[in-house]
Design a protein around this motif. Structure first.
Motif, short mmCIF file in Angstrom:
data_model
loop_
_atom_site.label_atom_id
_atom_site.label_comp_id
_atom_site.label_asym_id
_atom_site.label_seq_id
_atom_site.Cartn_x
_atom_site.Cartn_y
_atom_site.Cartn_z
N GLY A 64 0.83 -1.20 0.00
CA GLY A 64 0.00 0.00 0.00
C GLY A 64 0.86 1.25 0.00
N PHE A 65 1.98 1.19 0.70
CA PHE A 65 2.92 2.32 0.72
C PHE A 65 3.38 2.64 -0.71
CE2 PHE A 65 7.22 3.92 0.60
CZ PHE A 65 7.22 4.95 1.53
N ASP A 161 -6.36 7.60 -0.31
CA ASP A 161 -5.74 6.50 0.44
C ASP A 161 -6.88 5.60 0.90
OD1 ASP A 161 -4.67 4.74 2.27
OD2 ASP A 161 -3.23 6.17 3.10
N ALA A 163 -6.55 2.40 1.68
CA ALA A 163 -5.93 1.20 2.26
C ALA A 163 -6.83 0.52 3.29
CB ALA A 163 -4.60 1.57 2.91
N GLN A 164 -7.78 1.28 3.86
CA GLN A 164 -8.66 0.70 4.89
C GLN A 164 -10.11 0.64 4.41
OE1 GLN A 164 -8.11 2.62 8.71
NE2 GLN A 164 -5.88 2.35 8.68
N SER A 185 -4.13 -1.22 0.07
CA SER A 185 -3.17 -2.15 0.67
C SER A 185 -3.85 -3.50 0.84
CB SER A 185 -2.75 -1.63 2.05
OG SER A 185 -2.17 -2.67 2.82
N LYS A 190 -6.25 -6.46 6.36
CA LYS A 190 -7.20 -5.52 5.73
C LYS A 190 -8.50 -6.27 5.38
CE LYS A 190 -4.36 -1.97 5.47
NZ LYS A 190 -3.98 -1.40 6.78
#
Ligand code: PLP
Length: 368
Positions: A64-65, A161, A163-164, A185, A190
């Motif tokens: 994800g980064f 973002d 990611a969540q 991510s 997750k």
């Protein structure tokens, strides 16, 4: 006296048990084909994920980064640029901005939804601002309409973002389909997790998609012909095969999380502050975060009752040692700082049972 029951924070074994045969077969198929790097499974999962989110392209990357970093690079964000993001995010968002040589500028959150406050975002914009990264924290989309409209007014690139927030919707449309690009991510815990690291960028932008396919693979256009300086950040082929098995289950898993959230809220409402999903925003409860004055004592009591909890996040980004050079100080983001002292994340995963929810809620009730 109720018997003690261990309630884990997440339970990946419970998620994998009913689909383990499908996972095994998917892995076997990759092994049999032997196409371990950017093979057929990656192409397939990219197409499936793009269709799921509702974008024209999805580009699989290592984490994800990397998804955030490479999305910024694909849109030309770099040294000399400022990128506005949430003060109450996971450190990866800010470190990805630093990784491209840009300056992270933070904005405080709305204390009800934990989403970036659009007014604070607007106030953080300067002539150097090139991009904004709204973070759909805990699984609830930010106020995308407001964020996108501020960004349009200032001609900024929007990188979500997400990611969540795999599968969460804003006014009926999936988070990850609103910005110029979005970063996901697949960290194992997750809502859609791999069996290791993984990430994805979604975008409708043809040029960015093409640039991202180069950037993630040493800038390689044809074998040993390198068009631009790139990196090695490819979604692992075995992980892509596993993610293809899991994706069809995601909406069901998210629906189960929402039911568990309702059950927690019905049991805990009034006792502690429970999460609020704003109108038009579908929360997928990557994390179920409550707030209470006596947070540390509550966490200790729950630990004594064998209930695992988390704090997301105990130290806000601007007070992290790694971010001293950004020049912020305590008091700069009051809503973020207040929440950091009060938040507690309760066990939340699709397979959580009624008994487990009852047990956790009962343990919280019993605290004076
Ligand atoms: C909000 C947010 N952004 C970015 C990331 C980075 O993802 P990864 O761990 O896959 O690099 C994460 C998760 O770890 C996250 O929660």
């Amino acid at each position: 006296m109720i018997a003690t029951m261990h309630v884990p924070f997440v339970d990946l074994r419970a998620q994998h048990a009913p689909i383990s045969r499908d996972i095994d077969q998917a892995i076997r198929a990759v092994v049999d084909r032997g196409d371990f790097i950017l093979g057929a499974a990656v192409e397939r999962f990219e197409a499936e994920f793009a269709a799921f989110i509702g974008t024209r392209h999805a580009i699989g990357v290592g984490t994800g980064f990397d998804a955030i970093e490479l999305a910024l690079r694909a849109f030309g964000v770099g040294p000399g640029d400022e990128v506005v993001t949430a003060a109450n995010t996971f450190i990866a968002t800010v470190m990805a901005i630093l990784a491209v040589g840009a300056r992270p500028v933070l904005a405080d959150m709305d204390p009800v939804t934990y989403a970036i406050d659009p007014a604070a975002l607007a106030a953080a914009i300067t002539p150097r601002t090139r991009a904004v990264i709204p973070v759909h924290l805990f699984g609830q989309p930010v106020d995308l309409e407001a964020v996108v409209s501020v960004a349009r007014r200032h001609n900024l690139v929007v990188i979500e973002d997400a990611a969540q927030a795999h599968g969460a919707r804003y006014n009926g449309r999936r988070a990850g389909s609103f910005g110029h690009a979005a970063a996901f991510s697949f960290y194992p815990s997750k809502n859609l997790g791999a069996l290791g690291d993984g990430g994805m960028i979604t975008t409708d932008d043809e040029r960015a998609a093409a640039a991202l396919r180069l950037l993630r693979n040493y800038g390689q256009r044809a074998k040993y012909h390198h068009a631009v300086p790139g990196t090695n950040s490819r979604l692992d082929t075995l992980q892509a095969a596993v993610l293809s098995v899991k994706l069809p289950h995601l909406d069901g898993w998210n629906a189960a999380r929402r039911e568990h959230a309702d059950a927690y809220a019905a049991r805990l409402g009034g006792r502690v502050r429970t999460p609020v999903a704003a109108a038009g925003r579908e929360h997928i409860y990557h994390l179920y975060v409550i707030e209470t004055e006596a947070r540390d004592a509550l966490q200790q009591r729950l630990r004594a009752r064998q209930v695992d909890t988390g704090i997301h996040y105990p130290v806000p980004v601007h007070l992290q040692e790694a971010c001293v050079s950004l020049g912020y100080k305590a008091g700069d983001f009051p809503a973020t700082e207040a929440a950091a002292a009060r938040m507690l994340s309760l066990p939340m995963f699709a397979e959580l049972s009624d008994e487990q929810i009852e047990y956790v809620s009962g343990a919280i009730d019993s605290i004076p």
